[in-house]
Structure formats: structure tokens, C-alpha cells
Scaffold this active site. Structure first.
Site: not given
Length: 727
Positions: A343, A379
Site C-alpha cells: 500500500d 501501489e
């Protein structure tokens, strides 16, 4: 209680079959206390006297799995200098393998008095916070073997542990919303039907509920608020016994592996649940604030925030880096997971200020013999300056390709001047990855993900509808590149519903026929809707759960079919970029590996891409030039034609000449025509309805099967006897 010296390694609580070793790093501490709790909540404190290299440790014989514990760290409290030790706050072990309990929010959870950030609060937080748990490391893996699916064969299914199974009718009620629920045969069968080879689980590291959300009657549903980087989230366990979530998680992995499905974890190493200088003291902040967090250089009371959540993990500090690497290795070696999706990964690359693709974190991952061998998905952005880094991660990494999502959405909603980028994304995004030595497999292609509209909502809403989030619809992305097909939200208009069903198929077909690795959001194949909410992070309810009872089963069958087509044909999962040469072909030259076609079957030239109103495209995939296998042998497949029409009117395509193929058979048509309705010949015409996609395969006459029946044998015998009896 008998206390032995123990060892400074490994960090955390380690049960060896006889007792447990405890070790905690803190350079800021003056004293450290290990706190043991019994079932009644009574606390026993043990002062740790052994310390080596700022690691405080002891060994307690006869302390068994299930023991609840925590730490208290005494030392300087000077927020202006970045020091936040407070012996009154019970701290969770950063290396705890399991946690138990809940947080009761209030003044005791904060080291300062509300209204005075530099003050010191001496209220005991122990009655109000989580406990760390000693776990048993022993588990019968039953000769578990990781599937180790190659990237070009991978299909990723992004899922939420609870949302995927909470309403599944075949999963026992006690197991719904748990690791055991995902391991249920009915869920695994569904994944296999779709051709899924890897399930990417949204955060399963122990996370905490946000007090502000709870005050609104909402929940931290997504889980991007980690407090335990080694601990499976407790509420996803069907057992109520502390520590059993570890065993249940392992059993889930074992079952998925047996079905040929890898497990990828969505991990949040960029920040923790402790927030900024006004946040609670739960763990890292009270153990060694300056080691674990990025602080403002000239004002260490405050935190650098590249994540939008109050703090950023300090990847410049060796012990913070060690925490990350130890956690990653633990999940691979002990929990048998097969990869990670990071993330806001750009935050991990900020060694100084700018995003640095050669940062220490990437160096450590590159050389690590364990972590470097699993799937690593970034990401590739954060909320800091210069944070959008799609295409800029090192060669070992793959990336969520946000540019793919945007280009495909734009094309199918009919936005102008999108044809060229759509083609680039369809062909594997060479413009992003080829120059860094990476392959098309570096691109994790997706149209929808947890963060944004579901697929059904993408074709049903022009605007976000997040009123239920309690922020006056101000949260969530406003530029969604969506199109409601003529009505906002639910409708009974058959024409609009038909168009929406077609658009969903267009997106799924494009996703699975693009070079790269496809990722599907859970429930998209079932027509899941969140009623236009594109930021449902705070809804642990039917709004976010899959509704299995109202599933769009025909859409599921469509995705299963297009997934099978991709699996059966290496044309759509190449491990090399197309070269497309020669771009201007002379008479008699061989066909390139890919040919872009105009509607009249002429080969597109550079100036054809400049038409801003062009919304129709033909693509020829040369089955004789698919690539080479690991033994350098040529890979051959059928020739394919792919036609896309994102315009509002029917387009007539002329099929190319016989040098491409004599005859074509329709396989997929999202408008519902042609597929399976007969063969098409070279130079012929085919109509493609507005907003639709067509896949044709070069037709090969099936070989005539020899007659091996009993009757054939009898006829042969009789004929032979007749021959022998002839004069």
C-alpha cells in the site's frame, strides 16, 4: 516467577516448547517492563535487566502459548524533541504474532491531556487496550507446497476476508467473514471457476478501529490502520481463543495452496494506527518514537505525513527497516504466503525527501534470498510531492497500473483522443516498463479495485454517492471516469440495463485480453454494487459485502469463459513486448507479431492515431510469433482478431485478406451477436454494435476422427472375408 536472561534475538515472544523468550528494541528507554496478564486481567510486571544493543530481553520458563502480555517503557517524555516514553501506557509488542481484545477509546489511551499536546497524562491504559499473545509456532502443514504460478499465467482476485464470505449461503454461519470461510470448498470452487490463481487479501495484519468512525456508528472496514505487522487480524478468526487466528490463517493458506491458488497480502508498511502528534500511544510511539516514525527535522513534535493518515514509517532507521524485512520474511517462511501488495509503496521509497527507486528498502528486498523470490506488487504512489510513480519501480517489482485503469475507462465511455493510449495499455504498456528492462508482466492491470467504484457502479453512476460516510460527500475520488449509460443509479429501463450489462463485459474482456496480469475486484463478476459509494472504507455492512443471493450468474459465466480463453491461448499472456515491425509493410513481407487495423482492414500508420474522434480499432495477433518458452522453443498459437467499438453507432469492419487467414470463427461478442453463429471469410464485412467488443479466431478445419466403432470393425471383417471368398 523465575526469570532467566534470555537472548536479544529473535525479537518478539518466541515459544520453544518449554518456555518463552521475550525481546524488545528501544533505544529511547531507561527501563522496560514486561507485563503478563491472567484471565481476570490481573497484571504482573517483570523488569527487564538484560539489554544488548538496545534490545531488552528475558526468558520465562513455563510461559505457554495463549499468555497475554504487553510492555511498559519508562524514559524521557519530551514531545518537542520527539521523545514520547510513558510508563503508564501499556504497549503492544511490535513483533507480537497475535493480539487479542479491543480498544476502548478515551483519555487513558493518549499520553497527553486533551487540549494540551505537550502535557503528560499519567492514566493507566492497560484496562482499555489490546493485549499481545504468545503463540505456538507449531502447525501441521501436511507437505504444503506453494503453487508458484508464473506471472504470465497469473489471475489475481482482490478480496476482503469478511466481505467475500459474509453472506455466502454454503459457508456455515460461524465461518462467514473469517479465514475459515475463505478456505471453504464452495468459495474455493468459485475462485477456480473464474480461473483465479492468486487471491489478494485486503489488510489482514492486526488493525484497530478508529475512534472518530466509531463515534459516527461506522467501522474501519478496509483495515488500512495496522498496529501489528506479524499478527493476523483477530476478528477474522472463527475461534474465540487468543492466538488461534494464527492456526486458522495457516489452515486457509494450506487449503488454497492445495487448490492451486496463491495468497498475496495487501500490506500497510507505510504508516501505523497511532496517527500524528495528537494520536494515541499504542505501541511504536511509546517504545521509540524517533526510531519508528519520520519526524519533521526542525520540529520533532510533528510527523511527516506522506500517507494522509498522520504518520509515515521511518524507513531511514535500521530498526524500522529490520521490522519490515522481519515481517515480510515471517509471512513467507512461517505463514507460507506467496507475495505482497504494498500500500502506498512510494512512501517506502522516500529515504530523504524525493521518491528514490534506489532507497535502502528496495536494496534490502533485492538482496533478500526469501523476500526477493515472492510476488512483489507496488501501489506506485503516495500523497506526497512527486508521489505518482507508475512505471518507476525497480525491475524486481510489478505495479498496479493506474494508467491502464484510466485509459480503459476513458476509451469505453467514449472519451475523445483515447485510442492511442488504449492500444498501448492493451499491448502491455511498453512505454512504462520496457525501458527499465521489465516485461509486460510488470503491469498489474485493473479496471476496478477496492478503492473506487465497483464494476457495476462504474457503468451505473456518473457521480460518487458517499453521503453515508458522514462527510457530506466530500470524501472519495471525484474524477472517476465513469458513465451511467443514461440514468443515475438504479433503473428499470431495458435499453439502459442492456447497455450496462454490455459495458461490464467490455471491461472484463478487455482486462483479460490485455498483455500483463489481470486483477479482478471481488464481486465484480457477480454484479456487486455499493449504491454509488466509491469510498466504502467505513462500512462493515451489506453495503460492502457481496450479496450472493442476487448474483448476476450470467456475468460470472462470461468471466469464466473469457478467463478460460486467456488461459488456453498464450497469445493473450505473452512474456515479451510486441515489436510490431515492420510498421509499413512491403508486399510479400511477413506479418508482424501485432497489426493495428482500421475499419477498412488497412494497417494503421502513425497519422491514423491522431484522429481525436476515432473510437473503433482492430487488432491482429500473430499466432506464429507469440514468443519462446524457457527452452527457447517457439510458442505457437492461433491467429486472433480483436475488434473494439466504443462509439455510439454501429461500425462495419472489413476483415483482412487471406494472408491473415482464410476463415474466422467468432468466439466472443459482448453485443450478443455472431459468437457461435457461423464462420466469417477474408475480405468480408462484420457489423460491430455500439459499445461492444468482438473476438475472432482463425478457423482450422478439425481433423476427421477415424471410425473406431464396433460396427466399423464388423464391416472391415466382413469385407475381408468377402475378399477371401472371391474367385
Amino acid at each position: 516467577m523465575e526469570v532467566w536472561k534470555g537472548t536479544p534475538y529473535p525479537l518478539g515472544a518466541t515459544y520453544d516448547g518449554n518456555g518463552t523468550n521475550f525481546a524488545l528494541f528501544s533505544e529511547a528507554a531507561a527501563e522496560v517492563y514486561l507485563c503478563l496478564f491472567d484471565d481476570s486481567g490481573a497484571e504482573q510486571r517483570i523488569r527487564l535487566e538484560a539489554v544488548d544493543g538496545f534490545v531488552w530481553h528475558c526468558y520465562l520458563p513455563h510461559v505457554l502459548p495463549g499468555q497475554l502480555y504487553g510492555y511498559r517503557v519508562d524514559g524521557p517524555y519530551d514531545p518537542a524533541s520527539g521523545l514520547r516514553c510513558n510508563v503508564n501506557k501499556l504497549l503492544m509488542d511490535p513483533y507480537a504474532k497475535a493480539m487479542s481484545g479491543t480498544i476502548n477509546w478515551g483519555q487513558p489511551m493518549f499520553s497527553y491531556n486533551f487540549g494540551d499536546p505537550l502535557s503528560f497524562n499519567d492514566q493507566d491504559s492497560a484496562p482499555h487496550t489490546l493485549r499481545s499473545v504468545v503463540i505456538s509456532p507449531f502447525f501441521d502443514w501436511q507437505q504444503d507446497r506453494a503453487p508458484k504460478t508464473a506471472y504470465n499465467d497469473t489471475v489475481i482476485y482482490e478480496a476482503h476476508v469478511k466481505g467475500l464470505t459474509m453472506t455466502h449461503p454454503d459457508v456455515p454461519e460461524k465461518e462467514r467473514g473469517t479465514y475459515a470461510g475463505i478456505a471453504h470448498p464452495a468459495v474455493i470452487e468459485h475462485l477456480q471457476k473464474l480461473g483465479v490463481t492468486a487471491i489478494e487479501l485486503m489488510p489482514v495484519h492486526q488493525f484497530v478501529q478508529d475512534s472518530l468512525l466509531q463515534e459516527k456508528g461506522l467501522d474501519n472496514y478496509w483495515g488500512y490502520s495496522t498496529i501489528g505487522f506479524f499478527a493476523p487480524h483477530e476478528s477474522y478468526s472463527s475461534s474465540t481463543r487468543p492466538g488461534q487466528q494464527v492456526q486458522e490463517f495457516k489452515a486457509m493458506v494450506r487449503s488454497l495452496h492445495a487448490a492451486g491458488i496463491e495468497v498475496i497480502l495487501d500490506v500497510v508498511y507505510n504508516h501505523t494506527a497511532e496517527g500524528n502528534d495528537l494520536g494515541p500511544t499504542l505501541s511504536f510511539k511509546g517504545i521509540d518514537n524517533r526510531a519508528y516514525y519520520r519526524l519533521v527535522d526542525q520540529d520533532q513534535q510533528h510527523y511527516l505525513d506522506y500517507t494522509g493518515t498522520g504518520n509515515t514509517l521511518n524507513v531511514r532507521h535500521p530498526h524500522a527497516l529490520q521490522l519490515l524485512m522481519d515481517s515480510l520474511r515471517y509471512w513467507v517462511l512461517e505463514m507460507h504466503v506467496d507475495g505482497f501488495r504494498f500500500d502506498l509503496a512510494a512512501a517506502l521509497a522516500r529515504e530523504f525527501y524525493e521518491v528514490d527507486r534506489l532507497s535502502s528498502f528496495f536494496d534490502l528486498v533485492q538482496q533478500d534470498p526469501v523476500v526477493s523470490q515472492v510476488k512483489l506488487i507496488a501501489e506506485p504512489w503516495d500523497v506526497g510531492p512527486g508521489g505518482y510513480q507508475v512505471g518507476n519501480f525497480p525491475p524486481l517489482w510489478t505495479e498496479w497500473n493506474g494508467k491502464y485503469r484510466d485509459a480503459v475507462r476513458d476509451f469505453w465511455r467514449g472519451a475523445p483522443a483515447t485510442l492511442g493510449e488504449f492500444a498501448s495499455r492493451l499491448a502491455g504498456s511498453a512505454d512504462l516498463y520496457e525501458t527499465s528492462g521489465r516485461l509486460p508482466l510488470a503491469s498489474i492491470n485493473f479496471v476496478t479495485a477496492h478503492d473506487g467504484f465497483t464494476l457495476r457502479d462504474l457503468v451505473s453512476y456518473n457521480e460518487k454517492h458517499n453521503q453515508a460516510n458522514g462527510e457530506n460527500n466530500n470524501d472519495g475520488e471525484s474524477q472517476n471516469r465513469s458513465w451511467n449509460c443514461g440514468a443515475e443509479g438504479p433503473t428499470r429501463d431495458p435499453a439502459i440495463l442492456t447497455l450496462r450489462a454490455r459495458q461490464q463485459r467490455n471491461f472484463l474482456a478487455t482486462l483479460f485480453l490485455s498483455q500483463g496480469v489481470p486483477m479482478v475486484l471481488h464481486g465484480d463478476e457477480l454484479g456487486r454494487s455499493q449504491q454509488g459509494n466509491n469510498n466504502a472504507y467505513c462500512h462493515d455492512s451489506s453495503l460492502s459485502w457481496i450479496d450472493w443471493e442476487t448474483a448476476d450468474q450470467p456475468l460470472t459465466e462470461f468471466l469464466a469463459g473469457i478467463s478460460a480463453l486467456r488461459r488456453d491461448h498464450p497469445t493473450f499472456r505473452r512474456n515479451r513486448f510486441f515489436n510490431g515491425r515492420p510498421t509499413r509493410r512491403a508486399l510479400g513481407q511477413p506479418l508482424p507479431d501485432i497489426v493495428w487495423l482500421n475499419t477498412d482492414a488497412s494497417e494503421m500508420v502513425p497519422e491514423d492515431w491522431d484522429n481525436p474522434l476515432a473510437r473503433a480499432l482492430g487488432v491482429f495477433y500473430n499466432g506464429d510469433a507469440v514468443g519462446r518458452d524457457h527452452r527457447n522453443r517457439p510458442i505457437r498459437d492461433h491467429h486472433f482478431l480483436l475488434y473494439c467499438n466504443s462509439g455510439d453507432d454501429t461500425v462495419v469492419f472489413t476483415l483482412p485478406g487471406t494472408e491473415y487467414a482464410q476463415t474466422w470463427e467468432p468466439l466472443i461478442n459482448t453485443a450478443g451477436n455472431h459468437a457461435g453463429e457461423g464462420l466469417l471469410t477474408a475480405h468480408g464485412n462484420v457489423e460491430l454494435a455500439a459499445k461492444s467488443l468482438l473476438v475472432l479466431r482463425a478457423y482450422t478445419q478439425p481433423a476427421t476422427r477415424p471410425d473406431d466403432s464396433v460396427q466399423a470393425s464388423l464391416a472391415a471383417i466382413m469385407n475381408h472375408q468377402k475378399t477371401l471368398s472371391s474367385p
